[in-house]
Design a protein around this motif. Structure first.
Motif, PDB file in Angstrom:
ATOM      1  N   SER A  19       2.253  -7.416   4.907  1.00  0.00           N
ATOM      2  CA  SER A  19       1.063  -7.119   4.095  1.00  0.00           C
ATOM      3  C   SER A  19      -0.122  -6.764   4.981  1.00  0.00           C
ATOM      4  O   SER A  19      -0.862  -5.815   4.702  1.00  0.00           O
ATOM      5  CB  SER A  19       0.705  -8.326   3.219  1.00  0.00           C
ATOM      6  OG  SER A  19       1.642  -8.498   2.185  1.00  0.00           O
ATOM      7  N   SER A  20      -0.292  -7.524   6.046  1.00  0.00           N
ATOM      8  CA  SER A  20      -1.369  -7.252   6.994  1.00  0.00           C
ATOM      9  C   SER A  20      -1.219  -5.870   7.612  1.00  0.00           C
ATOM     10  O   SER A  20      -2.199  -5.129   7.757  1.00  0.00           O
ATOM     11  CB  SER A  20      -1.381  -8.332   8.082  1.00  0.00           C
ATOM     12  OG  SER A  20      -2.308  -8.033   9.097  1.00  0.00           O
ATOM     13  N   ARG A  28       0.419  -3.251   6.365  1.00  0.00           N
ATOM     14  CA  ARG A  28       0.181  -2.217   5.353  1.00  0.00           C
ATOM     15  C   ARG A  28      -1.320  -2.070   5.073  1.00  0.00           C
ATOM     16  O   ARG A  28      -1.824  -0.949   4.933  1.00  0.00           O
ATOM     17  CB  ARG A  28       0.929  -2.566   4.068  1.00  0.00           C
ATOM     18  CG  ARG A  28       2.426  -2.341   4.147  1.00  0.00           C
ATOM     19  CD  ARG A  28       3.115  -2.837   2.902  1.00  0.00           C
ATOM     20  NE  ARG A  28       4.543  -2.567   2.912  1.00  0.00           N
ATOM     21  CZ  ARG A  28       5.412  -3.119   2.077  1.00  0.00           C
ATOM     22  NH1 ARG A  28       4.990  -3.976   1.160  1.00  0.00           N
ATOM     23  NH2 ARG A  28       6.700  -2.813   2.149  1.00  0.00           N
ATOM     24  N   ASN A  29      -2.011  -3.183   4.985  1.00  0.00           N
ATOM     25  CA  ASN A  29      -3.461  -3.116   4.758  1.00  0.00           C
ATOM     26  C   ASN A  29      -4.159  -2.368   5.883  1.00  0.00           C
ATOM     27  O   ASN A  29      -5.059  -1.554   5.643  1.00  0.00           O
ATOM     28  CB  ASN A  29      -4.039  -4.524   4.633  1.00  0.00           C
ATOM     29  CG  ASN A  29      -3.642  -5.213   3.337  1.00  0.00           C
ATOM     30  OD1 ASN A  29      -3.319  -4.558   2.341  1.00  0.00           O
ATOM     31  ND2 ASN A  29      -3.665  -6.538   3.342  1.00  0.00           N
ATOM     32  N   GLU A  67      -5.733  -4.846  -2.018  1.00  0.00           N
ATOM     33  CA  GLU A  67      -5.003  -5.061  -0.777  1.00  0.00           C
ATOM     34  C   GLU A  67      -3.769  -5.909  -1.059  1.00  0.00           C
ATOM     35  O   GLU A  67      -3.692  -6.615  -2.059  1.00  0.00           O
ATOM     36  CB  GLU A  67      -5.880  -5.770   0.268  1.00  0.00           C
ATOM     37  CG  GLU A  67      -7.008  -4.909   0.803  1.00  0.00           C
ATOM     38  CD  GLU A  67      -7.650  -5.527   2.042  1.00  0.00           C
ATOM     39  OE1 GLU A  67      -7.573  -6.768   2.194  1.00  0.00           O
ATOM     40  OE2 GLU A  67      -8.223  -4.769   2.847  1.00  0.00           O
ATOM     41  N   PHE A  68      -2.802  -5.839  -0.145  1.00  0.00           N
ATOM     42  CA  PHE A  68      -1.618  -6.679  -0.257  1.00  0.00           C
ATOM     43  C   PHE A  68      -1.970  -8.109   0.150  1.00  0.00           C
ATOM     44  O   PHE A  68      -2.760  -8.315   1.078  1.00  0.00           O
ATOM     45  CB  PHE A  68      -0.496  -6.136   0.639  1.00  0.00           C
ATOM     46  CG  PHE A  68       0.018  -4.807   0.196  1.00  0.00           C
ATOM     47  CD1 PHE A  68       1.003  -4.714  -0.767  1.00  0.00           C
ATOM     48  CD2 PHE A  68      -0.487  -3.631   0.740  1.00  0.00           C
ATOM     49  CE1 PHE A  68       1.478  -3.477  -1.195  1.00  0.00           C
ATOM     50  CE2 PHE A  68      -0.020  -2.399   0.331  1.00  0.00           C
ATOM     51  CZ  PHE A  68       0.963  -2.318  -0.638  1.00  0.00           C
ATOM     52  N   GLU A 127      -1.904 -11.232   2.094  1.00  0.00           N
ATOM     53  CA  GLU A 127      -1.391 -11.539   3.430  1.00  0.00           C
ATOM     54  C   GLU A 127      -0.839 -12.961   3.478  1.00  0.00           C
ATOM     55  O   GLU A 127      -1.350 -13.869   2.830  1.00  0.00           O
ATOM     56  CB  GLU A 127      -2.493 -11.325   4.467  1.00  0.00           C
ATOM     57  CG  GLU A 127      -2.972  -9.881   4.488  1.00  0.00           C
ATOM     58  CD  GLU A 127      -3.882  -9.536   5.656  1.00  0.00           C
ATOM     59  OE1 GLU A 127      -3.983 -10.360   6.586  1.00  0.00           O
ATOM     60  OE2 GLU A 127      -4.476  -8.438   5.631  1.00  0.00           O
ATOM     61  N   GLU A 182       5.388  -9.276  -1.633  1.00  0.00           N
ATOM     62  CA  GLU A 182       4.050  -8.705  -1.741  1.00  0.00           C
ATOM     63  C   GLU A 182       4.010  -7.501  -2.682  1.00  0.00           C
ATOM     64  O   GLU A 182       2.969  -7.202  -3.277  1.00  0.00           O
ATOM     65  CB  GLU A 182       3.524  -8.317  -0.355  1.00  0.00           C
ATOM     66  CG  GLU A 182       4.253  -7.187   0.335  1.00  0.00           C
ATOM     67  CD  GLU A 182       5.626  -7.556   0.871  1.00  0.00           C
ATOM     68  OE1 GLU A 182       6.448  -6.629   1.082  1.00  0.00           O
ATOM     69  OE2 GLU A 182       5.894  -8.757   1.082  1.00  0.00           O
ATOM     70  N   ASP A 183       5.143  -6.802  -2.846  1.00  0.00           N
ATOM     71  CA  ASP A 183       5.186  -5.682  -3.788  1.00  0.00           C
ATOM     72  C   ASP A 183       4.973  -6.177  -5.216  1.00  0.00           C
ATOM     73  O   ASP A 183       4.224  -5.576  -5.991  1.00  0.00           O
ATOM     74  CB  ASP A 183       6.531  -4.957  -3.701  1.00  0.00           C
ATOM     75  CG  ASP A 183       6.761  -4.296  -2.358  1.00  0.00           C
ATOM     76  OD1 ASP A 183       5.891  -4.432  -1.467  1.00  0.00           O
ATOM     77  OD2 ASP A 183       7.793  -3.642  -2.181  1.00  0.00           O
ATOM     78  N   THR A 222       1.398  -6.762  -6.046  1.00  0.00           N
ATOM     79  CA  THR A 222       0.447  -5.661  -5.863  1.00  0.00           C
ATOM     80  C   THR A 222       0.716  -4.450  -6.737  1.00  0.00           C
ATOM     81  O   THR A 222      -0.218  -3.800  -7.198  1.00  0.00           O
ATOM     82  CB  THR A 222       0.442  -5.216  -4.387  1.00  0.00           C
ATOM     83  OG1 THR A 222       0.278  -6.352  -3.550  1.00  0.00           O
ATOM     84  CG2 THR A 222      -0.675  -4.227  -4.111  1.00  0.00           C
TER      85      THR A 222
END
Length: 327
Positions: free
Chosen positions: A76-77, A79-80, A177-178, A180, A185-186, A189
């Protein structure tokens, strides 16, 4: 080497963490895209193998590749971080152990522009032990309103929560944002991104290949991190009840299926009785919070309701039943 145009049409974000055995196939498939005006944002999330070195090598090959190295923070971090760097009109994602067909992003982009869609979705296939498992899909192409697309997201017939088989207009990520530190996480989000889209298009076209790895966290014996999904579901149920009440029954049914699946995963995969009981108890709390909605749901089959009803009363019978089956 091709000169990068000023504004890329599509930003493709590739989060990377310790995937040296898969990374080259992934990056080659992205570089071979028939849509040429793209930027490829690789975020090396603190890899301890050769992944970071491979990323740097590819950046020297093509000016469209931008590599960013950061301390480990999770997917997630990463991707953000990639989203904050993206300049494209649209954003797509490719996980670094997967790969895509050469025309995937051209097909999605042209359909997005041609139909003025905010999100375009394609099919995905799975690769297991080096073999792509082909599944016939007879669903026709479909243009959907926001409400129709959100309903389909929770019904799960055309597509599911997976991030990677979709192309998003960059504006969909405004203030989103995803989460973290979580997995799944999908799940936490995708519905938020759909909420920002006025028009969504589904294409009966396959562009993405998901590679199933034995050491993936989702392919391992059930573990505590997988309970992160229920944090996501708590947020989903609250959000959807408030903002999409007309399709809340589809959301609750999806939660019921998800909860039941996780109960059986725990019963069948876990051997430690103490941890098994702890995880079942934690899921039980989430199910109890939504018990009335689950029991009153007209979509969820009665056998699921029966299981969840007994489960809410006491988890001991589940453990006893499982012990009898395996004795």
């Amino acid at each position: 080497m091709r000169e990068q145009q000023e504004t890329p049409l599509v930003s493709i974000i590739v989060p990377v963490y310790n995937v040296e055995g898969y990374l080259e196939k992934c990056l080659n498939s992205v570089l071979e895209q028939t849509l040429k005006n793209i930027e490829i944002i690789i975020v090396n999330d603190g890899s301890t193998d050769r992944s970071g070195e491979i990323c740097n090598q590819y950046a020297k090959k093509d000016s469209r590749i931008k590599v960013f190295h950061k301390e480990y923070g999770g997917v997630s971090s990463a991707r953000n971080a990639g989203i904050h760097k993206a300049q494209g009109e649209f954003i797509g994602f490719v996980d670094s152990d997967d790969w895509v067909y050469p025309d995937m992003f051209e097909v999605l982009y042209k359909n997005a522009r041609g139909s003025a869609a905010d999100i375009v979705i394609c099919n995905l296939l799975r690769e297991i032990n080096g073999e792509v498992i082909y599944v016939e899909n007879k669903h026709p192409n479909r243009e959907m309103t926001n409400l129709e697309a959100m309903r389909e997201l929770f019904k799960g017939h055309l597509y599911r929560f997976a991030l990677w088989n979709k192309l998003y207009r960059r504006s969909c990520f405004s203030n989103i944002e995803f989460p973290e530190g979580r997995i799944h996480e999908d799940l936490s989000t995708t519905y938020k991104l759909f909420s920002k889209a006025e028009k969504i298009v589904y294409l009966n076209y396959t562009g993405y290949i998901y590679v199933k790895r034995e050491n993936s966290i989702l392919n391992q014996t059930y573990n505590e991190k997988r309970l992160d999904a229920f944090l996501g579901w708590e947020e989903i149920l609250m959000y959807m009840k408030k903002n999409y009440p007309t399709i809340f029954k589809e959301v609750v049914a999806c939660f019921g299926y998800w909860s039941t699946d996780n109960v059986f995963y725990i019963l069948n995969q876990m051997k430690n009785r103490t941890s098994k009981k702890e995880y079942l108890t934690r899921i039980q709390l989430f199910v109890r919070k939504n018990y009335l909605d689950l029991m009153g749901n007209k979509i969820l089959p009665w056998k699921y309701k029966l299981l969840l009803s007994f489960y809410c009363l006491d988890i001991k019978w589940l453990l006893l039943l499982r012990n009898k089956e395996t004795s």
